[in-house]
Design a protein around this motif. Structure first.
Motif, PDB file in Angstrom:
ATOM      1  N   ILE A   1      -0.713   1.523  11.041  1.00 27.67           N
ATOM      2  CA  ILE A   1       0.508   2.305  11.540  1.00 27.67           C
ATOM      3  C   ILE A   1       1.875   1.787  10.962  1.00 27.67           C
ATOM      4  CG2 ILE A   1       1.005   0.715  13.654  1.00 27.67           C
ATOM      5  CD1 ILE A   1       1.105   4.528  13.568  1.00 27.67           C
ATOM      6  N   ARG A   2       1.782   0.472  10.628  1.00 29.83           N
ATOM      7  CA  ARG A   2       2.938  -0.043   9.773  1.00 29.83           C
ATOM      8  C   ARG A   2       3.161   0.557   8.479  1.00 29.83           C
ATOM      9  NH1 ARG A   2       4.638  -5.617  11.296  1.00 29.83           N
ATOM     10  NH2 ARG A   2       3.576  -6.443  13.020  1.00 29.83           N
ATOM     11  N   ASN A   3       1.992   1.273   8.093  1.00 27.77           N
ATOM     12  CA  ASN A   3       2.316   1.892   6.518  1.00 27.77           C
ATOM     13  C   ASN A   3       2.934   3.420   6.732  1.00 27.77           C
ATOM     14  OD1 ASN A   3       1.101  -0.474   5.766  1.00 27.77           O
ATOM     15  ND2 ASN A   3      -1.067   0.585   5.704  1.00 27.77           N
ATOM     16  N   THR A   4       3.412   3.687   7.974  1.00 29.80           N
ATOM     17  CA  THR A   4       4.037   4.806   8.179  1.00 29.80           C
ATOM     18  C   THR A   4       5.177   5.121   7.290  1.00 29.80           C
ATOM     19  OG1 THR A   4       3.108   5.070  10.368  1.00 29.80           O
ATOM     20  CG2 THR A   4       4.873   6.456   9.875  1.00 29.80           C
ATOM     21  N   ARG A   5       5.383   6.379   6.874  1.00 30.94           N
ATOM     22  CA  ARG A   5       6.480   6.491   5.692  1.00 30.94           C
ATOM     23  C   ARG A   5       7.878   6.399   6.455  1.00 30.94           C
ATOM     24  NH1 ARG A   5       4.191  10.436   3.829  1.00 30.94           N
ATOM     25  NH2 ARG A   5       5.470  11.904   5.098  1.00 30.94           N
ATOM     26  N   SER A   6       8.092   6.944   7.719  1.00 32.49           N
ATOM     27  CA  SER A   6       9.308   6.963   8.503  1.00 32.49           C
ATOM     28  C   SER A   6       9.178   6.115   9.888  1.00 32.49           C
ATOM     29  CB  SER A   6       9.874   8.409   8.470  1.00 32.49           C
ATOM     30  OG  SER A   6      10.028   9.049   7.117  1.00 32.49           O
ATOM     31  N   ILE A   7       9.904   5.098   9.960  1.00 37.82           N
ATOM     32  CA  ILE A   7       9.614   4.544  11.106  1.00 37.82           C
ATOM     33  C   ILE A   7      11.133   4.252  11.889  1.00 37.82           C
ATOM     34  CG2 ILE A   7       9.044   2.132  12.068  1.00 37.82           C
ATOM     35  CD1 ILE A   7       7.022   1.907   9.856  1.00 37.82           C
ATOM     36  N   LEU A   8      11.274   4.230  13.146  1.00 39.90           N
ATOM     37  CA  LEU A   8      12.389   3.800  13.694  1.00 39.90           C
ATOM     38  C   LEU A   8      11.988   2.396  14.579  1.00 39.90           C
ATOM     39  CD1 LEU A   8      14.256   7.089  15.249  1.00 39.90           C
ATOM     40  CD2 LEU A   8      15.214   5.327  13.699  1.00 39.90           C
ATOM     41  N   TYR A   9      12.621   1.664  14.471  1.00 42.40           N
ATOM     42  CA  TYR A   9      12.427   0.358  15.271  1.00 42.40           C
ATOM     43  C   TYR A   9      13.753   0.244  16.092  1.00 42.40           C
ATOM     44  CZ  TYR A   9      10.522  -4.205  16.842  1.00 42.40           C
ATOM     45  OH  TYR A   9      10.316  -5.226  17.239  1.00 42.40           O
ATOM     46  N   VAL A  10      13.582   0.302  17.542  1.00 45.43           N
ATOM     47  CA  VAL A  10      14.844   0.186  18.589  1.00 45.43           C
ATOM     48  C   VAL A  10      14.147  -0.864  19.492  1.00 45.43           C
ATOM     49  CG1 VAL A  10      16.037   1.561  20.043  1.00 45.43           C
ATOM     50  CG2 VAL A  10      14.902   2.792  18.229  1.00 45.43           C
ATOM     51  N   GLU A  11      15.296  -1.816  19.588  1.00 43.69           N
ATOM     52  CA  GLU A  11      14.838  -2.821  20.549  1.00 43.69           C
ATOM     53  C   GLU A  11      16.323  -3.266  21.027  1.00 43.69           C
ATOM     54  OE1 GLU A  11      12.919  -7.109  20.429  1.00 43.69           O
ATOM     55  OE2 GLU A  11      13.713  -6.480  18.603  1.00 43.69           O
TER      56      GLU A  11
ATOM     57  N   PRO B   1       0.809  -1.078  -0.096  1.00 44.45           N
ATOM     58  CA  PRO B   1       0.017  -0.116   0.046  1.00 44.45           C
ATOM     59  C   PRO B   1       0.963   1.415   0.061  1.00 44.45           C
ATOM     60  CG  PRO B   1       0.054  -1.128   2.119  1.00 44.45           C
ATOM     61  CD  PRO B   1       0.726  -1.855   1.328  1.00 44.45           C
ATOM     62  N   SER B   2       0.431   2.449  -0.352  1.00 42.73           N
ATOM     63  CA  SER B   2       0.871   3.644  -0.367  1.00 42.73           C
ATOM     64  C   SER B   2       1.262   4.198   1.350  1.00 42.73           C
ATOM     65  CB  SER B   2       0.074   4.727  -0.956  1.00 42.73           C
ATOM     66  OG  SER B   2      -0.046   4.624  -2.431  1.00 42.73           O
ATOM     67  N   SER B   3       2.471   4.657   1.664  1.00 40.28           N
ATOM     68  CA  SER B   3       2.562   4.984   2.933  1.00 40.28           C
ATOM     69  C   SER B   3       1.916   6.290   3.265  1.00 40.28           C
ATOM     70  CB  SER B   3       4.087   5.222   3.107  1.00 40.28           C
ATOM     71  OG  SER B   3       4.872   6.170   2.114  1.00 40.28           O
ATOM     72  N   ILE B   4       1.831   6.379   4.502  1.00 44.69           N
ATOM     73  CA  ILE B   4       1.035   7.377   5.091  1.00 44.69           C
ATOM     74  C   ILE B   4       1.965   8.188   6.227  1.00 44.69           C
ATOM     75  CG2 ILE B   4      -0.966   6.409   4.866  1.00 44.69           C
ATOM     76  CD1 ILE B   4      -1.102   5.460   7.733  1.00 44.69           C
ATOM     77  N   GLY B   5       1.284   9.404   6.607  1.00 40.86           N
ATOM     78  CA  GLY B   5       2.038  10.165   7.795  1.00 40.86           C
ATOM     79  C   GLY B   5       2.496  11.432   7.375  1.00 40.86           C
ATOM     80  N   ALA B   6       2.319  12.240   8.153  1.00 39.80           N
ATOM     81  CA  ALA B   6       2.544  13.642   8.313  1.00 39.80           C
ATOM     82  C   ALA B   6       3.810  14.134   7.727  1.00 39.80           C
ATOM     83  CB  ALA B   6       2.126  14.488   9.229  1.00 39.80           C
ATOM     84  N   ILE B   7       4.283  15.100   6.973  1.00 41.57           N
ATOM     85  CA  ILE B   7       5.633  15.364   6.591  1.00 41.57           C
ATOM     86  C   ILE B   7       6.393  15.739   7.673  1.00 41.57           C
ATOM     87  CG2 ILE B   7       7.073  17.229   5.346  1.00 41.57           C
ATOM     88  CD1 ILE B   7       5.434  15.343   3.740  1.00 41.57           C
ATOM     89  N   ASN B   8       7.699  15.061   7.681  1.00 40.78           N
ATOM     90  CA  ASN B   8       8.680  15.329   8.800  1.00 40.78           C
ATOM     91  C   ASN B   8       8.195  14.770  10.247  1.00 40.78           C
ATOM     92  OD1 ASN B   8      10.702  16.552   7.419  1.00 40.78           O
ATOM     93  ND2 ASN B   8       9.387  18.583   7.274  1.00 40.78           N
ATOM     94  N   SER B   9       7.395  13.658  10.071  1.00 38.33           N
ATOM     95  CA  SER B   9       7.201  12.676  11.376  1.00 38.33           C
ATOM     96  C   SER B   9       7.496  11.321  11.364  1.00 38.33           C
ATOM     97  CB  SER B   9       5.426  12.847  11.305  1.00 38.33           C
ATOM     98  OG  SER B   9       4.940  11.983  10.238  1.00 38.33           O
TER      99      SER B   9
END
Length: 333
Positions: free
Chosen positions: A86-96, A28-36
């Protein structure tokens, strides 16, 4: 027999085609506000030193702004909530905190376009080391994608003015909401209304031998901006006073190397104000070496919007200026 063999071959090709289509993954197309950025991290890590390290990089203040605004707006989620759209968000940081010690960037995992910065470590100290080591690369990847996302949005309706081609032999992909407000022999001003103010782009050129002394580069850039402001960008009428745009004298601008449309040059970020009048805001200037046309090409974006956040407006101006194309030869003077 020959015909039967042909039919068998066609049937086999059809089966292969069906199997290939089943293997194709449509994202799917990614989602999210610019610079988020959505940050997937345990609450304990987010509220401690690991979260502090993330914020120091990804929410650091944007350079050259009149008030502190973060590089990215960050939203934290615990891993158990990382489901659904929420997985479709454009910019994601996964820290574990994990049995692995690594940091890398993945593309288009759940949507497109998408970048996922993955940072893992066996201890909090390793997590922080990996954040420090990889943050700049992840930020650059996020920012490049955000620029492309902004450009894609305004590509749907572009301004059809040809003044930039006619005067400078260049083109910019400018949204139709912008208008040409002033044009002179060596100056074009394009602007649009925003909340409580305006977003602006000006274009002009300088002699090829400008800014050749590195030791006086910042001083020479300020002098250029101030002379252009005095000539073309007046301030409000004030009885007995001369008003025009110039560079805020209390803050030296920041200068970085840059390359746009194959032209190398510098990126300049700082604050402008109006001489003898209380108006100010951020600016972003590109000074590019266009040796083929014996000139320095100057593109500048600046925002006026009192008491409002300006990060995303200036970011849109950056995205517009980075669509630069050299279209036609210009007359050498």
């Amino acid at each position: 027999m020959k015909q039967a063999g042909t039919l068998i071959l066609l049937f086999s090709l059809a089966l292969l085609s069906c199997n290939d289509s089943k293997k194709t993954t449509y994202l799917p197309s990614s989602i999210g506000a610019i610079n988020s950025v959505v940050v997937i991290i345990d609450n304990e890590l987010w509220n401690g030193s690991v979260g502090d390290s993330l914020r120091s990089h990804f929410a650091s203040p944007v350079v050259g702004m009149p008030m502190d605004e973060p590089l990215f707006t960050m939203e934290q989620l615990a891993p158990k909530f990382f489901t659904g759209t929420i997985r479709n968000t454009r910019s994601i940081l996964y820290v574990e905190q994990d049995s692995l010690n690594l940091a890398h960037i993945k593309s288009d995992m759940y949507a497109t376009p998408q970048r996922v910065g993955v940072i893992k470590g066996t201890t909090k100290e390793e997590l922080i080391e990996n954040i420090d080591a990889k943050a700049d690369e992840i930020i650059a990847s996020f920012k490049d994608m955000e620029i492309e996302a902004v450009q894609k949005r305004f590509n749907r309706s572009l301004n059809k003015e040809t003044v930039l081609q006619e005067k400078f032999g260049i083109s910019l992909k400018v949204p139709s909401i912008y208008n040409v407000s002033k044009q002179e022999d060596n100056f074009v001003w394009i602007d649009r209304e925003i909340q409580k103010g305006t977003a602006n782009i000006v274009v002009y050129q300088m002699p090829e031998n400008s800014f050749n002394n590195d030791s006086t580069l910042v001083k020479d850039i300020v002098a250029m901006r101030d002379s252009i402001g005095a000539k073309y960008i007046p301030g409000p009428d004030v009885t007995g006073k001369i008003t025009h745009m110039h560079t805020e004298p209390a803050f030296a601008p920041y200068v970085y190397p840059v390359e746009i449309a194959g032209l190398k040059g510098v990126e300049v970020r700082g604050l402008w104000d109006i001489k003898n009048y209380p108006m100010a805001g951020p600016f972003l200037t590109y000074i590019l070496n266009d040796n083929e046309h014996n000139r320095k090409l100057v593109l500048e974006g600046f925002v006026f919007a009192p008491a409002t956040q300006k990060r995303d407006d200036l970011f849109q101006l950056e995205a517009i200026m980075k669509t630069l194309q050299l279209d036609t030869p210009v007359v050498k003077k």
